[in-house]
Design an enzyme around this catalytic site. Structure first.
Site, mmCIF file in Angstrom:
data_model
loop_
_atom_site.group_PDB
_atom_site.id
_atom_site.type_symbol
_atom_site.label_atom_id
_atom_site.label_comp_id
_atom_site.label_asym_id
_atom_site.label_seq_id
_atom_site.Cartn_x
_atom_site.Cartn_y
_atom_site.Cartn_z
ATOM 1 C CG ASP A 27 -2.092 0.937 1.152
ATOM 2 O OD1 ASP A 27 -2.393 1.727 -0.070
ATOM 3 O OD2 ASP A 27 -2.403 1.517 2.308
ATOM 4 C CD1 TRP A 32 7.332 6.509 -2.679
ATOM 5 C CD2 TRP A 32 6.977 6.932 -4.902
ATOM 6 N NE1 TRP A 32 8.702 6.822 -3.445
ATOM 7 C CE2 TRP A 32 8.426 6.605 -4.590
ATOM 8 C CE3 TRP A 32 6.455 7.028 -6.094
ATOM 9 C CZ2 TRP A 32 9.318 6.981 -5.743
ATOM 10 C CZ3 TRP A 32 7.374 7.122 -7.117
ATOM 11 C CH2 TRP A 32 8.766 7.035 -6.973
ATOM 12 C CG HIS A 44 0.215 1.677 -9.189
ATOM 13 N ND1 HIS A 44 -0.114 1.290 -7.965
ATOM 14 C CD2 HIS A 44 -0.736 2.448 -9.653
ATOM 15 C CE1 HIS A 44 -1.418 1.744 -7.639
ATOM 16 N NE2 HIS A 44 -1.684 2.504 -8.696
ATOM 17 C CG ASN A 75 -7.419 -2.350 -6.208
ATOM 18 O OD1 ASN A 75 -6.388 -3.088 -5.855
ATOM 19 N ND2 ASN A 75 -7.881 -1.530 -5.236
ATOM 20 N NE ARG A 195 -3.196 -1.216 4.286
ATOM 21 C CZ ARG A 195 -4.623 -1.310 3.826
ATOM 22 N NH1 ARG A 195 -4.986 -2.168 4.487
ATOM 23 N NH2 ARG A 195 -4.583 -0.559 2.831
ATOM 24 C CB SER A 203 -7.828 -3.570 2.616
ATOM 25 O OG SER A 203 -7.579 -2.517 3.050
#
Ligand code: FPP
Length: 247
Positions: A27, A32, A44, A75, A195, A203
Site C-alpha cells: 500500500d 508516493w 505503481h 480495485n 502493511r 482490506s
C-alpha cells in the site's frame, strides 16, 4: 545479502524466529507518486520494483511462502487510466517474471479470479504457474482480482455442490475442509501480515487465513520499502508471543 537475517543456507540466529508464511498489503503507491507531483501510475511502477526486490529477499532468507496483494476485487472501481496502467504493468512484469524468478527457484502462483483479466494476461499467469510449478523454493502467491469475501463465497458454493453431488458429506465439513476449498489450499496460514503506509486495515485480504496472524504496520509507503524495513518487520514478529487464544 541480509544484514540481519542469514541466507537460507545458514542457520538463523537462535533468538530469532522466521515466519513460514508472510503476507504483504503493498500500500501507498498513490501517495508516493502524489508527494512527488507524479501520476499515480508512477507509484505503481516503483511499487513493482519494490515487489521484485522484497520477493527475492524473502526467498534469500528462507521464507517459505509469501503472499502479496497486487490487485483487489474492488480495485476495478479505480479510474480507467489507472486500471489500464496497472494491467500494462502486470503484463510487462509477468513477461519478465517467467525467467526472472528462475534463479531464485521461486514457485509463482496466482490467487484470485483470473477470468476477469484479458486473455493475454490470463495466458501469462498460467504460463508463469506452469513453468515454475516444479521448483522447490519459496511459493510466491500473487493476489490478483482477489477478495477474501469472494474467496469464501466461492468456497461455500463449491462445498455445497460437492455435498449435493455426494463427493463429501455435511458431517465432513470442518475448519480444515473450508481451508482446503480456498485459493491457498495446502499452504500454512500466514504467520505475519505486513502493511506499509501506516493504514490499520485488513482490506479484504486473507480474512479466513489470518485468524491468528500477527500484524505489523509500517510507516513507510510501499515504493520506499527497503530490505531493512523487512528485517525490522521480521524482528518485531520474532519478539511477539503467539498464544492462539490460549494463555
Ligand atoms: C495500493 O496502493 C496498491 C495497489 C492497488 C497496486 C499494487 C500493485 C503493485 C505494487 C504493482 C506490482 C505488482 C506486480 C505483480 C507487478 P494505492 O494505490 O492504494 O496507494 P494509496 O493508498 O497511496 O493511494
Amino acid at each position: 545479502m541480509a544484514a540481519f537475517w542469514k541466507s537460507k543456507s545458514e542457520p538463523q540466529p537462535e533468538s530469532l524466529i522466521l515466519p513460514q508464511h508472510v503476507g504483504i498489503i503493498m500500500d501507498g503507491n498513490g501517495r508516493w507518486a502524489k508527494k512527488r507531483g507524479l501520476p499515480r501510475k508512477a507509484g505503481h511502477t516503483e511499487g513493482a520494483r519494490t515487489f521484485r526486490k522484497i520477493a527475492r529477499y524473502c526467498s534469500e532468507i528462507g521464507i517459505k511462502y509469501l503472499t502479496v496483494y497486487a490487485f483487489s476485487t474492488e480495485n476495478w472501481k479505480r479510474p480507467e487510466d489507472e486500471v489500464g496502467a496497472l494491467m500494462k504493468l502486470f503484463d510487462s512484469y509477468l513477461k519478465e517474471a517467467i525467467s526472472d524468478f528462475k534463479d531464485d527457484d521461486i514457485v509463482v502462483r496466482f490467487i484470485g479470479d483470473k477470468s476477469s483479466f484479458s486473455p493475454e494476461l490470463q495466458a501469462l499467469m498460467i504460463e508463469n504457474e506452469e513453468c515454475s510449478k516444479d521448483r522447490d523454493g519459496m511459493v510466491l502467491n500473487i493476489a490478483m482480482n482477489y477478495g477474501s469475501r469472494d474467496e469464501i463465497v466461492r468456497a461455500v458454493k463449491n462445498i455445497c455442490s460437492d455435498v449435493q453431488n455426494g463427493k463429501i458429506t455435511e458431517e465432513q465439513i470442518s475448519e480444515q475442509l473450508v481451508s482446503d476449498y480456498l485459493y491457498t489450499a495446502g499452504q500454512p496460514d500466514p504467520d505475519l501480515i505486513i502493511r506499509p503506509s501506516g493504514e490499520y486495515r485488513i482490506s479484504n485480504f486473507m480474512l479466513w487465513q489470518s485468524a491468528y496472524t500477527e500484524f505489523v504496520i509500517m510507516n513507510k509507503l510501499w515504493p520506499d520499502f527497503q530490505k531493512s524495513d523487512m528485517d525490522e518487520a521480521l524482528r518485531i514478529y520474532s519478539q511477539r508471543n503467539r498464544r492462539y487464544g490460549g494463555v
